[in-house]
Write a protein that holds these residues in place. Structure first.
Motif, PDB file in Angstrom:
ATOM      1  N   PHE A  76       0.826  -1.209   0.000  1.00 27.59           N
ATOM      2  CA  PHE A  76       0.000   0.000   0.000  1.00 27.59           C
ATOM      3  C   PHE A  76       0.862   1.261   0.000  1.00 27.59           C
ATOM      4  O   PHE A  76       0.505   2.258  -0.632  1.00 27.59           O
ATOM      5  CB  PHE A  76      -0.958  -0.005   1.190  1.00 27.59           C
ATOM      6  N   ALA A  77       1.999   1.217   0.688  1.00 27.18           N
ATOM      7  CA  ALA A  77       2.882   2.388   0.701  1.00 27.18           C
ATOM      8  C   ALA A  77       3.396   2.681  -0.706  1.00 27.18           C
ATOM      9  O   ALA A  77       3.424   3.833  -1.140  1.00 27.18           O
ATOM     10  CB  ALA A  77       4.046   2.161   1.666  1.00 27.18           C
ATOM     11  N   TRP A  78       3.809   1.631  -1.425  1.00 27.77           N
ATOM     12  CA  TRP A  78       4.280   1.833  -2.801  1.00 27.77           C
ATOM     13  C   TRP A  78       3.129   2.232  -3.720  1.00 27.77           C
ATOM     14  O   TRP A  78       3.328   2.959  -4.696  1.00 27.77           O
ATOM     15  CB  TRP A  78       5.000   0.593  -3.315  1.00 27.77           C
ATOM     16  N   ALA A  79       1.918   1.786  -3.422  1.00 28.55           N
ATOM     17  CA  ALA A  79       0.755   2.217  -4.205  1.00 28.55           C
ATOM     18  C   ALA A  79       0.573   3.731  -4.072  1.00 28.55           C
ATOM     19  O   ALA A  79       0.238   4.414  -5.044  1.00 28.55           O
ATOM     20  CB  ALA A  79      -0.498   1.477  -3.746  1.00 28.55           C
ATOM     21  N   TRP A  80       0.815   4.255  -2.870  1.00 24.13           N
ATOM     22  CA  TRP A  80       0.750   5.708  -2.674  1.00 24.13           C
ATOM     23  C   TRP A  80       1.834   6.414  -3.489  1.00 24.13           C
ATOM     24  O   TRP A  80       1.574   7.438  -4.122  1.00 24.13           O
ATOM     25  CB  TRP A  80       0.897   6.058  -1.189  1.00 24.13           C
ATOM     26  N   VAL A  81       3.047   5.870  -3.475  1.00 22.03           N
ATOM     27  CA  VAL A  81       4.144   6.476  -4.240  1.00 22.03           C
ATOM     28  C   VAL A  81       3.755   6.585  -5.714  1.00 22.03           C
ATOM     29  O   VAL A  81       3.814   7.666  -6.310  1.00 22.03           O
ATOM     30  CB  VAL A  81       5.453   5.657  -4.107  1.00 22.03           C
ATOM     31  N   PHE A  82       3.358   5.463  -6.286  1.00 20.20           N
ATOM     32  CA  PHE A  82       3.072   5.459  -7.724  1.00 20.20           C
ATOM     33  C   PHE A  82       1.756   6.160  -8.045  1.00 20.20           C
ATOM     34  O   PHE A  82       1.612   6.732  -9.124  1.00 20.20           O
ATOM     35  CB  PHE A  82       3.122   4.033  -8.267  1.00 20.20           C
ATOM     36  N   GLY A  83       0.800   6.162  -7.115  1.00 16.49           N
ATOM     37  CA  GLY A  83      -0.436   6.913  -7.320  1.00 16.49           C
ATOM     38  C   GLY A  83      -0.189   8.411  -7.351  1.00 16.49           C
ATOM     39  O   GLY A  83      -0.702   9.130  -8.220  1.00 16.49           O
TER      40      GLY A  83
END
Length: 191
Positions: free
Chosen positions: A95-102
């Motif tokens: 989820f943290a990386w989803a925030w980065v790429f989002g």
């Protein structure tokens, strides 16, 4: 066929990425629309005294107005980054990386929309910038804030050793001789 834990969580991670990207784009475009409708080009409006101000400018270049004559190249680069993020998203399990790429996707698309659809024409449009902090030599917008936030989060996750799958690689402790122990070298902590 059994479904692994990481593949069960994948749709939720992709939903987070999409929601973050969409929210970033929407907030960026709405604020730019409000600026264009309510401020004159070059007008300065204090927001937090002299610390933060709105100043409406049109930027044909990149950060700090670098490369004003190459707007079309920035359009192509932004489109390429967008395609790459969408293609790469299938690897993300955190989820943290989803925030980065989002955030990165939303910021990139937010400025790409300006380059494609604002004056003076398709692919060479000027980006609407309006936030200024007089202590900094830049005027930026909320798409730029999203991109910057993505880079800060990227650095934090990288420094902490958190992989795209959400696992944190734990360094093996050293023994009294300074040797790395082999028994804990493969330990992982789910983040």
């Amino acid at each position: 066929m059994a479904v692994s834990e990481s593949s069960k969580g994948r749709p939720r991670v992709l939903i987070v990425l999409a929601v973050v990207a969409f929210a970033s784009i929407a907030i960026d475009q709405i604020t730019k629309l409000l600026v264009v409708q309510n401020l004159e080009l070059g007008e300065v409006v204090p927001v937090v005294g002299d610390l933060i101000q709105f100043r409406f400018v049109k930027n044909s270049g990149a950060a700090f107005s670098i490369g004003n004559a190459y707007t079309w190249i920035f359009s192509i680069l932004a489109a390429a980054v967008t395609v790459f993020i969408i293609w790469f998203a299938r690897r993300i399990r955190s989820f943290a990386w989803a925030w980065v790429f989002g955030l990165l996707l939303g910021g990139t698309i937010g400025n790409l929309i300006d380059r494609l659809f604002k004056e003076p024409g398709f692919g060479v449009g000027h980006v609407v910038d309006f936030i200024t902090i007089p202590l900094l030599p830049a005027i930026f917008n909320l798409a730029d804030v999203s991109i910057t936030a993505a880079m800060v989060l990227f650095l934090i996750l990288t420094i902490r050793g958190i992989g795209l799958d959400g696992t944190r690689h734990v360094a093996a402790p050293k023994d009294a001789d300074g040797e790395t122990g082999s028994t804990t070298a493969d330990e992982r902590e789910q983040v």
